[in-house]
Design a protein around this motif. Structure first.
Motif, PDB file in Angstrom:
ATOM      1  N   UNK A  80      46.874  40.066  39.846  1.00  0.00           N
ATOM      2  CA  UNK A  80      46.364  41.308  40.421  1.00  0.00           C
ATOM      3  C   UNK A  80      45.546  42.068  39.383  1.00  0.00           C
ATOM      4  N   UNK A  81      46.069  42.135  38.164  1.00  0.00           N
ATOM      5  CA  UNK A  81      45.360  42.851  37.097  1.00  0.00           C
ATOM      6  C   UNK A  81      43.989  42.230  36.832  1.00  0.00           C
ATOM      7  N   UNK A  82      43.961  40.892  36.750  1.00  0.00           N
ATOM      8  CA  UNK A  82      42.690  40.233  36.464  1.00  0.00           C
ATOM      9  C   UNK A  82      41.711  40.349  37.634  1.00  0.00           C
ATOM     10  N   UNK A  83      42.226  40.343  38.848  1.00  0.00           N
ATOM     11  CA  UNK A  83      41.372  40.555  40.021  1.00  0.00           C
ATOM     12  C   UNK A  83      40.733  41.937  39.952  1.00  0.00           C
ATOM     13  N   UNK A  84      41.548  42.938  39.687  1.00  0.00           N
ATOM     14  CA  UNK A  84      41.042  44.308  39.605  1.00  0.00           C
ATOM     15  C   UNK A  84      40.087  44.482  38.429  1.00  0.00           C
ATOM     16  N   UNK A  85      40.363  43.795  37.343  1.00  0.00           N
ATOM     17  CA  UNK A  85      39.484  43.863  36.176  1.00  0.00           C
ATOM     18  C   UNK A  85      38.077  43.394  36.523  1.00  0.00           C
ATOM     19  N   UNK A  86      37.991  42.456  37.463  1.00  0.00           N
ATOM     20  CA  UNK A  86      36.698  41.943  37.931  1.00  0.00           C
ATOM     21  C   UNK A  86      36.112  42.789  39.055  1.00  0.00           C
ATOM     22  N   UNK A  87      36.747  43.929  39.330  1.00  0.00           N
ATOM     23  CA  UNK A  87      36.320  44.826  40.413  1.00  0.00           C
ATOM     24  C   UNK A  87      36.385  44.125  41.767  1.00  0.00           C
ATOM     25  N   UNK A  88      37.391  43.286  41.913  1.00  0.00           N
ATOM     26  CA  UNK A  88      37.685  42.614  43.169  1.00  0.00           C
ATOM     27  C   UNK A  88      38.969  43.200  43.751  1.00  0.00           C
ATOM     28  N   UNK A  89      39.262  42.847  44.987  1.00  0.00           N
ATOM     29  CA  UNK A  89      40.457  43.326  45.679  1.00  0.00           C
ATOM     30  C   UNK A  89      41.323  42.138  46.085  1.00  0.00           C
ATOM     31  N   UNK A 146      55.440  45.913  45.949  1.00  0.00           N
ATOM     32  CA  UNK A 146      54.212  45.165  45.678  1.00  0.00           C
ATOM     33  C   UNK A 146      52.972  46.057  45.653  1.00  0.00           C
ATOM     34  N   UNK A 147      53.068  47.254  46.212  1.00  0.00           N
ATOM     35  CA  UNK A 147      51.917  48.158  46.218  1.00  0.00           C
ATOM     36  C   UNK A 147      51.902  49.104  45.018  1.00  0.00           C
ATOM     37  N   UNK A 148      53.069  49.371  44.473  1.00  0.00           N
ATOM     38  CA  UNK A 148      53.168  50.229  43.281  1.00  0.00           C
ATOM     39  C   UNK A 148      54.272  49.656  42.392  1.00  0.00           C
ATOM     40  N   UNK A 149      54.000  48.545  41.731  1.00  0.00           N
ATOM     41  CA  UNK A 149      55.050  47.792  41.024  1.00  0.00           C
ATOM     42  C   UNK A 149      55.842  48.600  39.997  1.00  0.00           C
ATOM     43  N   UNK A 150      55.178  49.468  39.247  1.00  0.00           N
ATOM     44  CA  UNK A 150      55.934  50.243  38.250  1.00  0.00           C
ATOM     45  C   UNK A 150      56.412  51.585  38.799  1.00  0.00           C
ATOM     46  N   UNK A 151      56.152  51.828  40.086  1.00  0.00           N
ATOM     47  CA  UNK A 151      56.680  52.999  40.796  1.00  0.00           C
ATOM     48  C   UNK A 151      56.324  54.313  40.105  1.00  0.00           C
ATOM     49  N   UNK A 152      55.084  54.382  39.614  1.00  0.00           N
ATOM     50  CA  UNK A 152      54.663  55.599  38.921  1.00  0.00           C
ATOM     51  C   UNK A 152      53.762  56.477  39.777  1.00  0.00           C
ATOM     52  N   UNK A 153      53.592  56.095  41.039  1.00  0.00           N
ATOM     53  CA  UNK A 153      52.742  56.878  41.921  1.00  0.00           C
ATOM     54  C   UNK A 153      51.281  56.490  41.868  1.00  0.00           C
ATOM     55  N   UNK A 154      50.940  55.589  40.956  1.00  0.00           N
ATOM     56  CA  UNK A 154      49.565  55.090  40.838  1.00  0.00           C
ATOM     57  C   UNK A 154      49.537  53.640  41.311  1.00  0.00           C
ATOM     58  N   UNK A 165      47.257  51.383  41.309  1.00  0.00           N
ATOM     59  CA  UNK A 165      46.223  50.514  40.756  1.00  0.00           C
ATOM     60  C   UNK A 165      46.765  49.175  40.267  1.00  0.00           C
ATOM     61  N   UNK A 166      48.073  49.121  39.946  1.00  0.00           N
ATOM     62  CA  UNK A 166      48.657  47.870  39.475  1.00  0.00           C
ATOM     63  C   UNK A 166      49.209  47.026  40.615  1.00  0.00           C
ATOM     64  N   UNK A 167      49.025  47.476  41.853  1.00  0.00           N
ATOM     65  CA  UNK A 167      49.567  46.763  43.001  1.00  0.00           C
ATOM     66  C   UNK A 167      48.487  46.147  43.878  1.00  0.00           C
ATOM     67  N   UNK A 168      48.930  45.489  44.910  1.00  0.00           N
ATOM     68  CA  UNK A 168      48.009  44.865  45.857  1.00  0.00           C
ATOM     69  C   UNK A 168      47.240  45.936  46.618  1.00  0.00           C
ATOM     70  N   UNK A 169      46.118  45.540  47.199  1.00  0.00           N
ATOM     71  CA  UNK A 169      45.225  46.490  47.872  1.00  0.00           C
ATOM     72  C   UNK A 169      45.422  46.530  49.379  1.00  0.00           C
ATOM     73  N   UNK A 170      46.406  45.797  49.867  1.00  0.00           N
ATOM     74  CA  UNK A 170      46.655  45.807  51.300  1.00  0.00           C
ATOM     75  C   UNK A 170      47.414  44.580  51.742  1.00  0.00           C
ATOM     76  N   UNK A 171      47.466  44.404  53.061  1.00  0.00           N
ATOM     77  CA  UNK A 171      48.273  43.335  53.652  1.00  0.00           C
ATOM     78  C   UNK A 171      47.534  42.697  54.825  1.00  0.00           C
ATOM     79  N   UNK A 172      47.798  41.421  55.025  1.00  0.00           N
ATOM     80  CA  UNK A 172      47.469  40.735  56.275  1.00  0.00           C
ATOM     81  C   UNK A 172      48.802  40.493  56.958  1.00  0.00           C
TER      82      UNK A 172
END
Length: 615
Positions: free
Chosen positions: A190-199, A282-290, A292-299
């Motif tokens: 997830x981190x590397x995907x986001x680093x590439x500005x992907x979702x 899975x949407x906020x893995x470290x539960x800090x309210x941000x 950005x470290x989680x997935x961008x949605x669901x199918x």
């Protein structure tokens, strides 16, 4: 018919460039995430994409609980490069046919394989990933989840260690949950995907679990005394005295998929809480309210099987964690049935199979091909059916893990109606003697390319099923789930037919680099055009006789005209344009066209198109 042609060609063809673009106004009323309008999706079936770590390959013990329930016969990781229909020596020992053995195969695809190929995906132009289920499960597809809060250990670097850690948890108590090495590797993805500005989004399979799920196993063991007895729909309990056996409801009768119990509000409270808990995980893995470290949605798998109140509550949960999360659902049905899901209080989009059906009827079918005017009408109905910007975020796919592949669909183009979903599912299987499993020829590839031109320029977000860009072919499940074809691997020819006889002409398995470059070009055209991502849509030309179709995509100062020739002959299209306007063809060597007498004339080869941008 002539009046229709004159109306659209003679009037609309000029007015589309003079009309005020209302796209910006529409965005103010959207309930969909704006980023989801701009992406190009790529669907990955993890077990078949890339084996990036040979040390984590599953063992025969890891497939216990999965159909066809044979973990006693000889078994091994299947050779990635082998002839798909050829039974390997270890498989022949069980005496069963190819269809039995295809379900036992595991090829070792994993998360490291996906990470290793992110550069490939970025070079292709992909900006969003959809992963089929990644949670622990014994099957190859993983729709029979053992759990929702852990990634399958065989997708990570330390399967045995992960399973030891998982065994120490209280599975329905989130305070005891740990992060396994597979979980952490997924977060790194997830981190590397986001680093590439992907979702990235993942499959949520909330209608059912699997035979190995901790809750269901406890019910089987403890029966009425189980703490999870209310999680599933139990028809009868084990009672030898009364002559009764344990029976439960499986999804569409499939016993490997015990359904979670529902009441009038959808999934009942205990499993609902578990689903809500893993959603946050899975949407906020470290539960800090941000988020950005989680997935961008669901199918959402088989979303139509779960009652609407559950999805309304769940959307609130999702949006409270990440207001920009994207939710897309599997609802394969008519507009009337889909509408309640897309009002803004449940999902943002669906996997747009109605788009696929319509494209099949126009671009692919020979004997039952619909006219260009009908194609345009159906598309308009689909665009106008839903509010809130939905038409711009629909996942415009042709194929997936549940269909035959695009190229094989074209090879077998008059075998049945794609829109007749249930019937076509069976007709399009490799077990059907009438289904041709061969490699597509050049003409069939040209049909696929014409579809891709349309897919990448139409309203909504294109979705590519892994390997389509490389020229992969295959019948419906399980043949649409072959190992990905890579250019650094040498593959055996496909020599065998399903009945184990040998083909007269072998099919060479390799990356179709010409097709790959074509995909890159079309995806680049879309990614570089705000009009193709966000622009308005207007029909410019309908010619039923010559099978010509043209439309405009406009956004502020950017204006695009797309012209398609669906016939087998070269035709000249005349397009109304403003006086003295100049156009450049983004698809065909940057050819230039000058408006003369308020129109341009352009020759379009058979099964081809043009993408014109106003200079």
């Amino acid at each position: 018919m002539k009046q229709l042609f004159v109306l659209i060609f003679g009037v609309t063809g000029l007015s589309f460039l003079l009309k005020e673009d209302n796209t910006m106004t529409k965005e103010k009323n959207d309930f969909v995430p704006q980023w989801a309008k701009k992406v190009v999706w790529y669907q990955i079936f993890p077990e078949r994409f890339r084996n990036g770590d040979l040390s984590n390959d599953p063992t025969v013990k890891d497939i216990e609980g999965a159909y066809p329930h044979d973990d006693n016969s000889p078994w091994q990781i299947h050779p990635w490069t082998s002839d798909w229909y050829q039974l390997q020596p270890y498989e022949k020992q069980n005496g069963k046919d190819i269809w039995f053995n295809l379900q036992r195969r595991r090829y070792g695809g994993d998360l490291q394989g996906i990470i290793d190929k992110l550069d490939y995906l970025q070079d292709l132009g992909i900006t969003a990933l959809y992963l089929n289920p990644i949670f622990e499960a014994p099957s190859l597809h993983k729709y029979d989840g053992t759990t929702y809060h852990h990634v399958d250990p065989n997708f990570g670097p330390n399967p045995n260690g992960d399973r030891e850690l998982i065994a120490k948890e209280i599975p329905d108590d989130p305070s005891t949950w740990i992060w396994t090495s597979a979980d952490k590797l997924f977060l790194e993805l997830v981190r590397q995907v986001h680093q590439r500005k992907m979702y990235i989004i993942i499959d949520g399979v909330f209608n059912h679990m699997g035979l190995n799920s901790w809750a269901f196993k406890d019910v089987v063991k403890n029966q009425q005394n189980s703490n999870y007895k209310d999680w599933f729909t139990i028809k009868s309990w084990d009672d030898p005295k009364m002559g009764k056996k344990f029976e439960y409801e499986g999804w569409f009768g499939v016993k490997e998929l015990p359904e979670l119990r529902e009441d009038e509000n959808g999934i009942v409270e205990a499993p609902k809480k578990y689903i809500f808990d893993i959603t946050r995980r899975w949407m906020d893995p470290n539960n800090d309210g941000n988020p950005e470290d989680g997935i961008d949605g669901w199918r959402l798998d088989v979303a139509f099987c779960i009652k609407h109140p559950f999805w309304k509550d769940w959307r609130k949960q999702v949006k409270s964690i990440n207001p920009q999360a994207y939710l897309t659902a599997e609802v394969i049905d008519s507009i009337k049935v889909i509408k309640p899901y897309l009002k803004g209080d449940e999902f943002d989009a669906v996997m747009n199979y109605n788009f696929a059906f319509t494209c099949s009827e126009y671009f692919v079918s020979d004997k039952s091909r619909i006219k260009t005017s009908k194609f345009d009408r159906i598309l308009r109905e689909l665009r106008e059916a839903f509010p809130g910007g939905v038409e711009y975020v629909q996942q415009n796919l042709f194929d997936s893990h549940d269909t035959n592949r695009l190229l094989s669909h074209i090879v077998n183009r008059d075998l049945g109606s794609f829109r007749d979903w249930a019937k076509y599912y069976d007709v399009s299987k490799g077990s059907n003697p009438k289904y041709d499993t061969r490699k597509p020829n050049d003409y069939e590839l040209s049909i696929a390319k014409l579809f891709v031109i349309f897919q990448m320029t139409y309203v909504g977000t294109p979705m590519v099923y892994y390997g389509d860009e490389a020229g992969m072919w295959g019948a419906n499940d399980p043949d649409c789930r072959k190992p990905m074809v890579w250019d650094d691997v040498k593959y055996d020819d496909e020599r065998h037919l399903p009945n184990q006889t040998i083909k007269k002409q072998y099919d060479k398995v390799e990356v179709n680099n010409e097709l790959l470059e074509f995909y890159k070009k079309l995806i680049r055209i879309r990614n570089e055009s705000i009009a193709l991502q966000l622009g308005s849509f207007e029909t410019v030309l309908i010619d039923n006789k010559r099978e010509l179709y043209a439309f405009s995509r406009n956004y502020n100062d950017e204006k695009i005209i797309v012209v398609l020739n669906n016939s087998n002959k070269i035709h000249q299209a005349e397009i109304k344009t403003p006086a003295n306007s100049k156009w450049i063809d983004l698809l065909n060597d940057k050819a230039e066209y000058q408006s003369i007498n308020l129109k341009i004339k352009i020759n379009i080869p058979a099964k081809w198109g043009a993408v014109l941008r106003l200079q």
